[in-house]
Scaffold this motif. Structure first.
Motif, PDB file in Angstrom:
ATOM      1  N   ALA A 128       0.813  -1.221   0.000  1.00  0.00           N
ATOM      2  CA  ALA A 128       0.000   0.000   0.000  1.00  0.00           C
ATOM      3  C   ALA A 128       0.846   1.270   0.000  1.00  0.00           C
ATOM      4  O   ALA A 128       0.423   2.303  -0.537  1.00  0.00           O
ATOM      5  CB  ALA A 128      -0.943  -0.006   1.198  1.00  0.00           C
ATOM      6  N   SER A 179       0.620   5.157  -4.339  1.00  0.00           N
ATOM      7  CA  SER A 179       0.615   6.533  -4.872  1.00  0.00           C
ATOM      8  C   SER A 179       1.469   6.673  -6.121  1.00  0.00           C
ATOM      9  O   SER A 179       1.287   7.609  -6.918  1.00  0.00           O
ATOM     10  CB  SER A 179       1.094   7.514  -3.793  1.00  0.00           C
ATOM     11  N   PRO A 182     -11.862   3.376  -5.938  1.00  0.00           N
ATOM     12  CA  PRO A 182     -10.830   4.222  -5.320  1.00  0.00           C
ATOM     13  C   PRO A 182     -11.339   5.039  -4.139  1.00  0.00           C
ATOM     14  O   PRO A 182     -10.523   5.433  -3.284  1.00  0.00           O
ATOM     15  CB  PRO A 182     -10.394   5.130  -6.473  1.00  0.00           C
ATOM     16  N   LYS A 183     -12.649   5.278  -4.060  1.00  0.00           N
ATOM     17  CA  LYS A 183     -13.188   6.083  -2.964  1.00  0.00           C
ATOM     18  C   LYS A 183     -13.612   5.237  -1.763  1.00  0.00           C
ATOM     19  O   LYS A 183     -14.053   5.782  -0.753  1.00  0.00           O
ATOM     20  CB  LYS A 183     -14.380   6.893  -3.467  1.00  0.00           C
ATOM     21  N   TRP A 243     -11.623   3.188  -0.088  1.00  0.00           N
ATOM     22  CA  TRP A 243     -10.477   2.850   0.769  1.00  0.00           C
ATOM     23  C   TRP A 243      -9.473   3.992   0.745  1.00  0.00           C
ATOM     24  O   TRP A 243      -9.498   4.865  -0.129  1.00  0.00           O
ATOM     25  CB  TRP A 243      -9.818   1.560   0.292  1.00  0.00           C
ATOM     26  N   GLU A 244      -8.560   3.941   1.675  1.00  0.00           N
ATOM     27  CA  GLU A 244      -7.426   4.872   1.723  1.00  0.00           C
ATOM     28  C   GLU A 244      -6.277   4.186   2.443  1.00  0.00           C
ATOM     29  O   GLU A 244      -6.468   3.164   3.131  1.00  0.00           O
ATOM     30  CB  GLU A 244      -7.809   6.169   2.420  1.00  0.00           C
ATOM     31  N   VAL A 245      -5.107   4.730   2.254  1.00  0.00           N
ATOM     32  CA  VAL A 245      -3.924   4.150   2.889  1.00  0.00           C
ATOM     33  C   VAL A 245      -3.703   4.831   4.228  1.00  0.00           C
ATOM     34  O   VAL A 245      -3.602   6.058   4.303  1.00  0.00           O
ATOM     35  CB  VAL A 245      -2.678   4.318   1.989  1.00  0.00           C
ATOM     36  N   GLU A 246      -3.625   4.021   5.277  1.00  0.00           N
ATOM     37  CA  GLU A 246      -3.371   4.525   6.620  1.00  0.00           C
ATOM     38  C   GLU A 246      -2.199   3.768   7.221  1.00  0.00           C
ATOM     39  O   GLU A 246      -2.274   2.544   7.406  1.00  0.00           O
ATOM     40  CB  GLU A 246      -4.602   4.358   7.512  1.00  0.00           C
ATOM     41  N   VAL A 299      -4.121  -0.684   3.805  1.00  0.00           N
ATOM     42  CA  VAL A 299      -5.374  -0.285   3.169  1.00  0.00           C
ATOM     43  C   VAL A 299      -6.484  -0.324   4.207  1.00  0.00           C
ATOM     44  O   VAL A 299      -6.686  -1.354   4.876  1.00  0.00           O
ATOM     45  CB  VAL A 299      -5.723  -1.222   1.994  1.00  0.00           C
ATOM     46  N   ASN A 359     -13.701   1.795   3.908  1.00  0.00           N
ATOM     47  CA  ASN A 359     -14.854   2.409   4.558  1.00  0.00           C
ATOM     48  C   ASN A 359     -16.147   1.717   4.115  1.00  0.00           C
ATOM     49  O   ASN A 359     -17.234   2.194   4.378  1.00  0.00           O
ATOM     50  CB  ASN A 359     -14.924   3.912   4.269  1.00  0.00           C
TER      51      ASN A 359
END
Length: 333
Positions: free
Chosen positions: A184, A188, A278-279, A281-284, A288, A291
């Motif tokens: 992850a 980017s 793509p909306k 999930w996000e990388v934290e 990954v 939501n």
């Protein structure tokens, strides 16, 4: 015609005596080779074992054929019997010694091959990231001698070629960047996941290439039997056994590669899921975070299936090695 004359007695047939003695010696030669086999390798023991048989046969011959031919021919018959028993004892000793040497050589060969199987099994257990440990290439020099040594070299060469093929596959997969497909922290650098989708396609092609090379390696091994320094009978037996074992081996190989492709597909499905949503999930902190619970469940299901496939592959390979180890028991003298 002279009256009152009696017919002269017929002389014993030397021709019949010689034929009978030749038949006796032939019988004794066969018996003196066959009877001691499996009982001892010692030449004195073999001679001692055959001598009473020779004397008994001579006694029977003397009573049936020899008494009418005088002491000279009786002595010739006795000498012929003793020489035949001696030659048969030498032949039996030579055969028994060779068998004992072959058994000892086969034990050495089996021990060596078992060691290689155990080493390959250890590589499977000590691997990382779902891949077997890179295997050291086997020294194919046999420790056994004779046909057993050729058999040892043949099997070691087969193992070496398969190990080299596996190492090459793992190296090429690693060089492709496959291990970072779902890293992850690098997402980017690949917006839209175009590079990752291309990588999935590339790895599928690599797997297909090595599946074909796997089958070719087996075909090459089968063809190499004709070059072994063994008797034609031994080569025929080896070829027959190898071909018989290949029926199941080819099925297992195809199944292993089918599982490999399934794992690649599951990884590809994880990339597609991320690329299409793509909306969601996000990388934290390098991981990954979804939501959307449904998408998270699908993502985790693909990941669990990959783990199951890897475990199934490892189990199949361990079972194949265990079966090979068990079959070696049939070679034990």
């Amino acid at each position: 015609m002279i009256p009152n004359s009696a017919p002269s007695p017929q002389a014993p047939s030397t021709h019949r005596w010689a034929i009978s003695l030749a038949g006796l010696c032939l019988l004794l030669l066969v018996l003196s080779v066959i009877l001691p086999l499996g009982k001892a390798v010692s030449l004195p023991y073999t001679v001692g074992y055959n001598l009473p048989v020779a004397l008994v046969l001579f006694a029977v011959f003397y009573l049936v054929f020899g008494r009418r031919h005088g002491n000279t021919k009786a002595g010739i018959a006795l000498l012929a019997v003793l020489v035949t028993a001696g030659l048969g004892s030498l032949a039996a000793h030579s055969i028994a010694s060779k068998r004992q040497a072959d058994r000892a050589a086969l034990q050495v060969a089996v021990s060596e091959i078992r060691g290689e199987i155990n080493s390959m099994s250890a590589d499977l257990l000590n691997g990382q990231d779902g891949l077997p440990k890179q295997g050291a290439l086997i020294d194919t020099t046999p420790r056994a001698t004779g046909s057993a040594g050729e058999l040892e070299r043949f099997i070691k060469t087969f193992f070496r070629d398969l190990t080299a093929l596996r190492n090459d596959y793992q190296r090429e997969i690693s060089n492709s960047g496959w291990e970072n497909l779902l890293n992850a922290s690098q997402f980017s650098q690949d917006p839209g996941f175009h590079q990752r989708r291309a990588l999935v396609h590339e790895v599928r092609q690599i797997a297909n290439t090595y599946q074909a090379r796997n089958h070719q390696a087996i075909n090459n091994t089968l063809a190499s039997i004709s070059t072994l320094n063994m008797s034609e009978a031994d080569k025929s037996d080896l070829r027959s056994g190898f071909e018989q074992g290949l029926v199941k081996a080819r099925r297992n190989i195809d199944k292993l590669w089918a599982l490999e492709n399934q794992a690649i597909d599951e990884m590809g499905a994880m990339v597609d899921l991320l690329a299409r949503n793509p909306k969601a999930w996000e990388v934290e902190q390098g991981n990954v975070a979804f939501n959307n619970q449904a998408l998270l469940d699908r993502y985790n299901a693909h990941f669990r299936r990959v783990q199951e496939i890897v475990q199934e592959q490892e189990a199949m390979q361990r079972q194949s090695l265990n079966n090979a180890n068990a079959e070696l028991g049939g070679l034990q003298p």
